[in-house]
Design an enzyme around this catalytic site. Sequence first.
Site, PDB file in Angstrom:
ATOM      1  CB  ILE A  21      41.340  34.442  38.903  1.00 23.52           C
ATOM      2  CG1 ILE A  21      41.614  34.538  37.402  1.00 23.52           C
ATOM      3  CG2 ILE A  21      42.579  34.867  39.690  1.00 23.52           C
ATOM      4  CD1 ILE A  21      41.832  35.955  36.903  1.00 23.52           C
ATOM      5  CD  GLU A  41      47.122  49.281  36.853  1.00 20.29           C
ATOM      6  OE1 GLU A  41      47.362  48.777  35.731  1.00 20.29           O
ATOM      7  OE2 GLU A  41      46.582  48.651  37.756  1.00 20.29           O
ATOM      8  CG  HIS A  71      48.200  45.358  35.932  1.00 15.03           C
ATOM      9  ND1 HIS A  71      47.132  46.145  35.577  1.00 15.03           N
ATOM     10  CD2 HIS A  71      47.737  44.080  35.870  1.00 15.03           C
ATOM     11  CE1 HIS A  71      46.087  45.386  35.298  1.00 15.03           C
ATOM     12  NE2 HIS A  71      46.432  44.127  35.475  1.00 15.03           N
ATOM     13  CB  ILE A  87      45.401  39.870  41.906  1.00 16.29           C
ATOM     14  CG1 ILE A  87      44.372  38.913  42.534  1.00 16.29           C
ATOM     15  CG2 ILE A  87      46.718  39.790  42.668  1.00 16.29           C
ATOM     16  CD1 ILE A  87      44.780  37.435  42.449  1.00 16.29           C
ATOM     17  CB  ALA A  88      40.355  42.701  41.184  1.00 13.28           C
ATOM     18  NE  ARG A  89      41.193  45.983  34.647  1.00 13.64           N
ATOM     19  CZ  ARG A  89      41.799  44.930  34.123  1.00 13.64           C
ATOM     20  NH1 ARG A  89      42.618  44.215  34.884  1.00 13.64           N
ATOM     21  NH2 ARG A  89      41.610  44.581  32.862  1.00 13.64           N
TER      22      ARG A  89
END
Length: 301
Positions: free
Chosen positions: A143, A249, A267, A218-220
């Site tokens: 990514i 989340e 997300h 955009i990972a965690r």
Amino acid sequence: MMQFIEDQLDAAYTVHRMYDPAQKAALEAALPKIRAVATGGGTGLSNDWIEKLPSLGVIAINGVGTDKVDLKFARSRNIDVTTTPGVLTDDVADLGIALMLGVLRHIARGDAFVREGKWGKEAFPLGTSPKGKRVGILGLGQIGKAFGRRAEAFGMDVRYWNRSAVTDTTWKSCASPVALAEDSDVLCVIVAANDETQNIVNAEVLKALGPKGILINIARGSVVDEDALLAALNDGTIAAAGLDVYLNEPRIREDFFTAPNTVLMPHQGSATYETRVAMGNLVLANIAAHFAGEKPPTTVN
């Protein structure tokens, strides 16, 4: 997962849904016989559950994150853990670019400005061009590389930090996350989430990014120190942030709702129809391979 993927599971197997209270009794009775678990990257499967499933042979994750599964524990019980790599790479990278442009060009703010009838009555701030800016990629996996190629198309200068050596790129490698932040106008976080990377983006990294710097995650959520991030946004340590992921989340901290200069997404990195179809099909393929006595095709090494 998408309904037609769920339907295919039901057609091929006896499926027990752990989240359905109505199935609790049947699930309890079936625990000794369950051989496969399909789960999401943000949900995973706890060691407590793994211990309740003596016949379990595969945990098929609908995503690429393995941070919610104890891989060592699973391997100790000869359980294959699979993910859905490759098929979501482009969509996640696209969303990273969208968040970056959304921050640089005030997209969300402009939408609200027009809807509130302020156009022509109040001044709207100038945006910032990505051209010529330095973008740092924290975690240069599939990514990360896809994001970097897209950033280059906007005229950006790419550099990166990765936990292991990367030999198939000519982009500048930085010695540490702090060094990367110091050398970046935009820092995009795409690193895998695990114990080693928890809070890897901390107050020191944010300070190095600086008052004109932008953070994209955009990972965690676990890879960013949220206390430090919220403080940095509110006191001007960094300029702005575009976020798709958070801790806890979807019950994220309400402080994000009022944090200045932020673009927030729920997300949605892999959330396109095309990608969710491909992800679901990989989950089906991995489970089918296990029941056929074969190694699931995308087993995590």
